[in-house]
Design a protein around this motif. Structure first.
Motif, mmCIF file in Angstrom:
data_model
loop_
_atom_site.group_PDB
_atom_site.id
_atom_site.type_symbol
_atom_site.label_atom_id
_atom_site.label_comp_id
_atom_site.label_asym_id
_atom_site.label_seq_id
_atom_site.Cartn_x
_atom_site.Cartn_y
_atom_site.Cartn_z
ATOM 1 N N ASP A 182 -34.905 22.130 71.740
ATOM 2 C CA ASP A 182 -36.148 22.607 71.121
ATOM 3 C C ASP A 182 -36.730 23.776 71.907
ATOM 4 O OD1 ASP A 182 -35.704 20.487 69.578
ATOM 5 O OD2 ASP A 182 -37.341 19.242 70.347
ATOM 6 N N ALA A 183 -36.880 23.539 73.221
ATOM 7 C CA ALA A 183 -37.495 24.580 74.051
ATOM 8 C C ALA A 183 -36.651 25.848 73.998
ATOM 9 C CB ALA A 183 -37.637 24.090 75.486
ATOM 10 N N GLY A 184 -35.306 25.678 74.003
ATOM 11 C CA GLY A 184 -34.440 26.850 73.964
ATOM 12 C C GLY A 184 -34.658 27.671 72.716
ATOM 13 N N VAL A 185 -34.731 26.997 71.563
ATOM 14 C CA VAL A 185 -34.922 27.720 70.300
ATOM 15 C C VAL A 185 -36.261 28.453 70.305
ATOM 16 C CG1 VAL A 185 -35.314 27.397 67.833
ATOM 17 C CG2 VAL A 185 -33.420 26.246 68.950
ATOM 18 N N PHE A 186 -37.321 27.752 70.729
ATOM 19 C CA PHE A 186 -38.632 28.397 70.703
ATOM 20 C C PHE A 186 -38.699 29.556 71.683
ATOM 21 C CE2 PHE A 186 -40.087 24.199 68.991
ATOM 22 C CZ PHE A 186 -40.380 24.689 67.734
ATOM 23 N N PHE A 187 -38.050 29.388 72.854
ATOM 24 C CA PHE A 187 -38.035 30.496 73.820
ATOM 25 C C PHE A 187 -37.330 31.701 73.211
ATOM 26 C CE2 PHE A 187 -36.273 33.079 77.178
ATOM 27 C CZ PHE A 187 -37.335 33.200 78.045
ATOM 28 N N THR A 188 -36.179 31.450 72.555
ATOM 29 C CA THR A 188 -35.413 32.554 72.003
ATOM 30 C C THR A 188 -36.205 33.285 70.922
ATOM 31 O OG1 THR A 188 -33.496 31.202 72.406
ATOM 32 C CG2 THR A 188 -33.174 33.140 71.044
ATOM 33 N N LEU A 189 -36.887 32.506 70.050
ATOM 34 C CA LEU A 189 -37.672 33.141 68.990
ATOM 35 C C LEU A 189 -38.751 34.035 69.587
ATOM 36 C CD1 LEU A 189 -38.098 30.188 66.487
ATOM 37 C CD2 LEU A 189 -36.766 32.261 66.153
#
Lengths: 126, 496
Positions: free
Chosen positions: B381-388
């Motif tokens: 989750d954190a990875g996706v939000f960071f990437t966005l």
């Protein structure tokens, strides 16, 4: 130039005080001296405000002997601003002093450069 | 007058009251109260926004019914409402995404104090946005400074205390200069309410002997507030301050507190000095140059950082540079671009600061790049939000970052001289490249082959929804930027 400064000696003194305090706050390494500088700086501003609100020969705007024209009285707003400013300054000083206590308990010095070096060696460094 | 006109005052007074109330409540109750209360605030401010937009004008709320040169006033228009709404939404999202970290970072007996400070900070933010009186602005600037110091030091580490002291010293320098500027303007105009001040200043500006004094006063105000908001060369406190605070605080400090100072500065230019007088001062050009320096310096420092939070913090310095660049460009497009960037950056940066601690958590509590390798695979989750958020920072189309860069380019093309146009375009190009360099590097790093496959993130409830709200806001600003720009320009029309 000099005459202007002499006529407005209070304002000139206020700005000089502000400058002294500002440079102390910026360049002193000792935290307590920095805080003293901050208080001097604020005092400079308060002197400026107080001198703005004072006109020789005029009274505080409280009507006692029926004199109603505005020329007899001074503007009370600057004095109110000084009071507000002092309250703000006192609370900021209190917070900063408590921070100084906390720093001193941890590092046993108030020299910010030394504290900075000490903090670099801590294990907290993630 | 509709009942809605009371709401701006309610947001300030109720927040002050809530600050006291939260102090009396127990930690968990204080948190629940604050979460519900922030929703109530969002509804109230939303109502003000709808009301002002429908009426097509702003309203002034006279406290105690003392008419204009006396008394104290609150003013609400579309622009103020949009900003207040944005601030509240970002604050609510930061709090609910970060409250688990608040629980681990802060001693349990002090949790209620944290929410007490948050409520006081909300009051200060709201007051700075709504106020129509310069000295009230000063008082709440000081309250904002103290509360931001508070939410920084609740995490009792040596480093946070040191960071707080350094942050406070610069902020106090800024406050001192701001107070001096306010006093000088009061000396010149004899008023503290913004409307009468502007009238007097419009007359004074005709006098060539007064103009230098006026410029000096505005210059002192500008230096004061730009120190507080972290414009180049005063940006070096950012990494320590944001890097060591608890994540919710870092997100609030970087995306709201520094923006509130910029909004106040903006308000002073528009409503106290008057934009016609302001454009005659050389301050604009200085802000443009310092803004561009900040963009480059922030990006270069971000590349050199060895720690993800330092990188994100230095990128904040660059984004503050963008906002000042917009003010420096001037014209309604320039100003709306600056305000648009305030919105875009608030949404993006809070998201970044709320994801990095989760990435660190699954990497042995380290924020160093080396340790973070593969962390996005451990905490998806954190990875996706960071990437966005990182894509938005770089300026990929459909995200807010792209829309704001486009706005800056348009503003420069519209009303800048050839030299300024070249400077701005170069700055935009260079900074996009540098942003891409360090953010893509980080994204590749966190998605690289995972050295510790055994570690998995704990499931944390209440994290994804606020992050989705932030992402949705980001996408909305990117896809429908014309809606936001239209709203901001309508607001600016009512502002002066």
């Amino acid at each position: 130039m000099i005459e202007h400064l002499l006529i407005n000696n209070e304002e000139a003194a206020a700005i000089i005080l502000f400058g002294i305090g500002f440079t102390m706050l910026l360049f002193q390494r000792n935290l307590i001296k920095k805080l003293i500088g901050m208080n001097i700086m604020d005092s400079g501003v308060f002197l400026f405000l107080a001198s703005m609100g004072y006109i020789e020969g005029r009274k505080a705007p409280i009507i006692v002997d029926g004199v109603q024209e505005t020329a007899a009285y001074i503007n009370p707003v600057p004095a109110g601003l000084v009071l507000t400013g002092i309250v703000v300054s006192v609370s900021v000083t209190a917070v900063m002093l408590s921070l100084a206590v906390r720093l001193y308990k941890r590092y046993h010095t108030l020299d910010l450069d030394v504290i900075y070096v000490l903090s670099k060696h801590q294990m907290e460094d993630r | 007058m509709s009942f809605v006109t009371n709401f701006p005052l309610f947001t300030i007074v109720l927040s002050l009251f809530s600050g006291v109330l939260c102090y009396l409540l127990k930690g968990k109750a204080a948190r629940k109260y604050t979460f519900i209360y922030e929703i109530v605030l969002i509804v109230m401010v939303g109502a003000v926004l709808v009301y002002t937009y429908r009426e097509g004008g702003s309203f002034t709320y006279v406290m105690g019914e003392f008419p204009a040169p006396w008394g104290n006033e609150i003013r609400a228009g579309v622009l103020e409402s949009v900003m207040a709404l944005l601030f509240l939404v970002v604050m609510r999202c930061s709090l609910s995404a970060g409250y688990r970290f608040v629980e681990t970072d802060i001693d349990e007996s002090k949790t209620s104090l944290y929410y007490s400070l948050i409520n006081l900070m909300t009051a200060a933010l709201m007051a700075i946005i709504w106020t129509n009186d310069l000295f009230t602005g000063y008082v709440f600037v000081e309250i904002l400074t103290l509360t931001s110091c508070g939410i920084l030091i609740v995490r009792e580490l040596g480093r946070t205390t040191l960071a707080a002291v350094r942050y406070m010293i610069l902020n106090l320098l800024g406050s001192g200069l701001f107070l001096l500027g306010v006093v000088l303007l009061y000396n010149l105009t004899g008023n503290l309410l913004m409307v009468p001040m502007q009238q007097v200043i419009a007359e004074l500006a005709e006098d060539p002997a007064v103009m230098p004094v006026l410029t000096m006063a505005v210059g002192i105000l500008t230096i004061g507030l730009s120190i507080k908001s972290g414009l180049f060369p005063f940006h070096y406190w950012m990494p320590d301050t944001y890097g060591w605070a608890t994540p919710a605080s870092a997100s609030i400090l970087s995306s709201l507190v520094s923006k509130a100072y910029i909004f106040l500065l903006f308000k002073i230019y528009y409503r106290v000095i008057g934009i016609q007088v302001f454009v005659r001062m050389p301050i604009r050009d200085i802000l443009l140059v310092l803004g561009i320096c900040g963009i480059v310096a922030g990006s270069v420092n971000a590349i050199r950082a060895n720690n993800i939070n330092r990188m994100v913090a230095f990128s904040s310095a660059a984004q503050i540079g963008y906002i000042y660049m917009g003010i420096g460009l001037g014209g309604i497009i320039g100003y709306s671009a600056a305000l648009f960037h305030i919105m875009a950056h608030a949404l993006t940066k809070s998201q970044l600061f709320l994801t990095t601690p989760r990435l660190a958590e699954v990497s042995g509590d380290s924020l160093k790049f080396k340790e973070l390798q593969g962390s996005a695979l451990r905490d998806r989750d954190a990875g996706v939000f960071f990437t966005l958020a990182a894509l938005s920072m770089i300026g990929i189309p459909i995200f807010a970052g792209f829309a704001s860069k486009l706005q800056f380019g348009l503003a420069a093309a519209e009303n800048a001289s050839m030299v300024k146009l070249v400077m701005v375009m170069l700055a935009l190009a260079v900074s996009s490249m540098l942003n891409a360099l360090y953010f893509i590097r980080t994204v590749i790093r966190i998605y690289a082959e995972d050295p510790r496959k055994d570690v998995r993130a704990h499931h944390r409830s209440g994290y994804n929804v606020p992050m989705l709200v932030l992402t949705a806001g980001n996408l909305f600003l990117g896809l429908f930027s014309w809606v936001a720009v239209n709203l901001l320009q309508t607001g600016l029309g009512m502002f002066s």
